[in-house]
Design an enzyme around this catalytic site. Structure first.
Site, PDB file in Angstrom:
ATOM      1  N   ASP A  79       0.801  -1.230   0.000  1.00 43.35           N
ATOM      2  CA  ASP A  79       0.000   0.000   0.000  1.00 43.35           C
ATOM      3  C   ASP A  79       0.838   1.286   0.000  1.00 43.35           C
ATOM      4  O   ASP A  79       1.995   1.299   0.396  1.00 43.35           O
ATOM      5  CB  ASP A  79      -0.991   0.028   1.179  1.00 43.35           C
ATOM      6  CG  ASP A  79      -0.331  -0.266   2.535  1.00 43.35           C
ATOM      7  OD1 ASP A  79       0.766  -0.854   2.564  1.00 43.35           O
ATOM      8  OD2 ASP A  79      -0.928   0.109   3.557  1.00 43.35           O
TER       9      ASP A  79
ATOM     10  N   GLU B 250      -1.032  -2.154   5.150  1.00 50.71           N
ATOM     11  CA  GLU B 250      -0.109  -2.136   6.286  1.00 50.71           C
ATOM     12  C   GLU B 250      -0.261  -0.859   7.093  1.00 50.71           C
ATOM     13  O   GLU B 250      -0.071  -0.854   8.302  1.00 50.71           O
ATOM     14  CB  GLU B 250       1.347  -2.271   5.797  1.00 50.71           C
ATOM     15  CG  GLU B 250       2.373  -2.498   6.913  1.00 50.71           C
ATOM     16  CD  GLU B 250       2.782  -1.238   7.658  1.00 50.71           C
ATOM     17  OE1 GLU B 250       2.924  -1.296   8.892  1.00 50.71           O
ATOM     18  OE2 GLU B 250       2.956  -0.181   7.034  1.00 50.71           O
TER      19      GLU B 250
HETATM   20 NI    NI Z   1       6.465   0.969   5.651  1.00 52.14          NI
END
Ligand code: NI
Length: 380
Positions: free
Chosen positions: A76, A132
Site C-alpha cells: 500500500d 499495512e
Molecule cells: Ni512501511
C-alpha cells in the site's frame, strides 16, 4: 551462493517498482496493484491461493516440502502529495509510495521469478499484503483468514532509510513499537469565565492530566524500557469568557513490549479517573487498540544474522536499535516464529525519512534485498 541472474532480476524489479510508484493506491484499495501482481504470478505459472484481493498470496512447492517458509511484502501507499523531480513520480495527486512498499512488492516479485526457475527444498508462501498503514491491519485480516496455517516461519524486510546503505540489520527481540490511540472525555461544569468558583473547569483538569501522564513514562515504567505518550489534540471551549462544560484529549501510545503497553494504559485510566474525581469532574478513557509491538524471535533472528555474516560479510550485519514506529508484521510474529529485517539505504540517494513528501528509495540496494530473501529460502 551464486545467483546467476541477479542482474536481470534486479533490472525487472526496478522497472516494476517504478511502474508501481506511478500508480500508487491507498491501504485496502490496492486493486490495480493486486491485478498487476496476479498477472505476473500467472505468467510465471505460480499457484495463487484464495486470499484477498487486494492481498495476494502465492505458494511455490519445494522439492522436499518438509518445511514451509513465508515471505511478506506490503503493497500500500500513503495519502501524501509527492514532491520532487523523479521521472517516475506518482501520477495520482495526493497518493504516493512514500514508505517504499513499491520496492518491497517489486522485490518479492523478483523472488517469485527466481523461485519459478530454481528448485529449493522448502515450500515458499509469498504474501503480498494490503493495508499495512492503517487499522484494521491487512496482516491481522489475512491471519484471521488462515494465511499462517502450515507455516513454520515468516520473514519480512523493510528498505530502511534510518539504516546506512550497505548494512542489513535487525534486533534479537523487540524491534518496533506498538501503536494504540486514546480519547479522553472530561465532563466538568461550564459557566462564566469571570466566575470560575461556580464551575468545574475541564480545561484546567485537562492540563493536569497532560502533565500527569508524563509521570507514567518517568516514574512507572522501567527506565530501560521505552514508552511514549503523546497528546496530539486538545479540544475544548469556544471563546474568551466561557468555561466550557467538557474537554477532550486525543493522542497515541507507543511501547516495545505488551507489558509496558499494559502499565501505560492501566495508569492512564487511574490518573484520569482519580484526578477528575479529585476536581469534582468525570473522566472517561477509551483506547483504540492498534498494532502490537514487533518482537523478533531470537532463534530466527540469529538465523538471519548468520546468513548475513556468511553471505554478505560480517561488516554488513548491524544489530540495530528498536524504533518507536509501528509495523503490522508484528501480527505474524505473535503467531509464528520469524524476523523482520531492515535493509539499509540511508545516504545520498535516500535522504528523506519515510512518509516525507520527498522520500525516495535507493534502488542500488535491490540486489542485496533480493539476494537476502533467496538465501533465507535456500538455507531454511
Ligand atoms: Ni512501511
Amino acid at each position: 551462493m551464486e545467483i546467476t541472474n541477479l542482474e536481470s532480476l534486479t533490472k525487472r524489479a526496478i522497472d516494476d517498482r517504478r511502474y508501481l510508484h506511478q500508480y500508487p493506491e491507498l491501504s485496502g484499495q490496492e486493486f490495480e496493484t493486486s491485478k498487476f501482481i496476479r498477472k505476473r504470478l500467472m505468467e510465471l505459472n505460480i499457484d495463487i491461493l484464495s486470499f484477498g484481493p487486494p492481498s495476494v498470496v502465492a505458494l511455490i512447492k519445494g522439492s522436499k516440502g518438509l518445511k514451509t517458509i513465508a515471505l511478506r511484502a506490503d503493497i500500500d501507499a500513503l495519502p501524501i502529495i509527492e514532491e520532487g523531480e523523479k521521472p517516475y513520480i506518482s501520477k495520482k495527486t495526493g497518493i504516493a509510495h512514500m514508505c517504499g512498499h513499491d520496492g518491497h512488492t517489486a522485490i518479492l516479485l523478483a523472488i517469485a521469478e527466481w523461485l519459478s526457475k530454481n528448485e529449493v527444498e522448502a515450500n515458499v508462501v509469498l504474501i503480498f499484503q494490503s493495508a499495512e498503514e492503517i487499522t484494521p491491519s491487512g496482516a491481522d485480516l489475512l491471519i484471521k483468514q488462515g494465511v499462517l496455517e502450515g507455516i513454520d516461519a515468516i520473514f519480512g524486510i523493510h528498505l530502511w532509510q534510518g539504516l546506512e546503505k550497505g548494512k542489513i540489520g535487525l534486533t534479537h527481540g523487540p524491534m518496533m513499537a506498538s501503536i494504540d490511540d486514546f480519547e479522553i472525555d472530561i465532563k466538568g461544569f461550564g459557566g462564566h469565565g469571570s466566575m470560575p468558583h461556580e464551575t468545574i473547569d475541564p480545561i484546567y483538569i485537562a492540563s493536569n492530566l497532560i502533565q500527569a501522564f508524563q509521570s507514567i513514562i518517568s516514574r512507572n515504567i522501567n527506565p530501560i524500557e521505552a514508552g511514549v505518550i503523546t497528546v496530539g489534540n486538545v479540544q475544548a471551549g469556544t471563546t474568551y469568557n466561557i468555561i466550557p462544560d467538557s474537554a477532550r484529549l486525543i493522542g497515541t501510545i507507543r511501547a516495545l513490549t505488551p507489558q509496558t503497553v499494559d502499565i501505560i494504559q492501566t495508569k492512564m485510566v487511574k490518573l484520569t479517573e482519580g484526578i477528575c474525581q479529585a476536581f469534582g469532574a468525570k473522566g472517561k478513557v477509551r483506547f483504540i487498540v492498534g498494532t502490537p509491538p514487533l518482537i523478533n524471535d531470537p532463534n530466527e533472528s540469529r538465523f538471519v544474522e548468520n546468513i548475513v555474516c556468511q553471505e554478505f560479510g560480517q561488516e554488513v550485519f548491524e544489530l540495530v536499535n528498536p524504533v518507536m514506529g509501528g509495523e503490522d508484521f508484528s501480527y505474524y510474529l505473535q503467531k509464528k516464529p520469524g524476523a523482520f529485517i531492515f535493509v539499509g539505504m540511508g545516504g545520498e540517494k535516500s535522504q528523506y525519512p519515510h512518509h516525507h513528501p520527498k522520500f525516495d528509495l535507493d534502488e542500488d540496494v535491490f540486489p542485496d534485498a533480493i539476494k537476502l530473501f533467496i538465501e533465507l529460502v535456500n538455507h531454511y
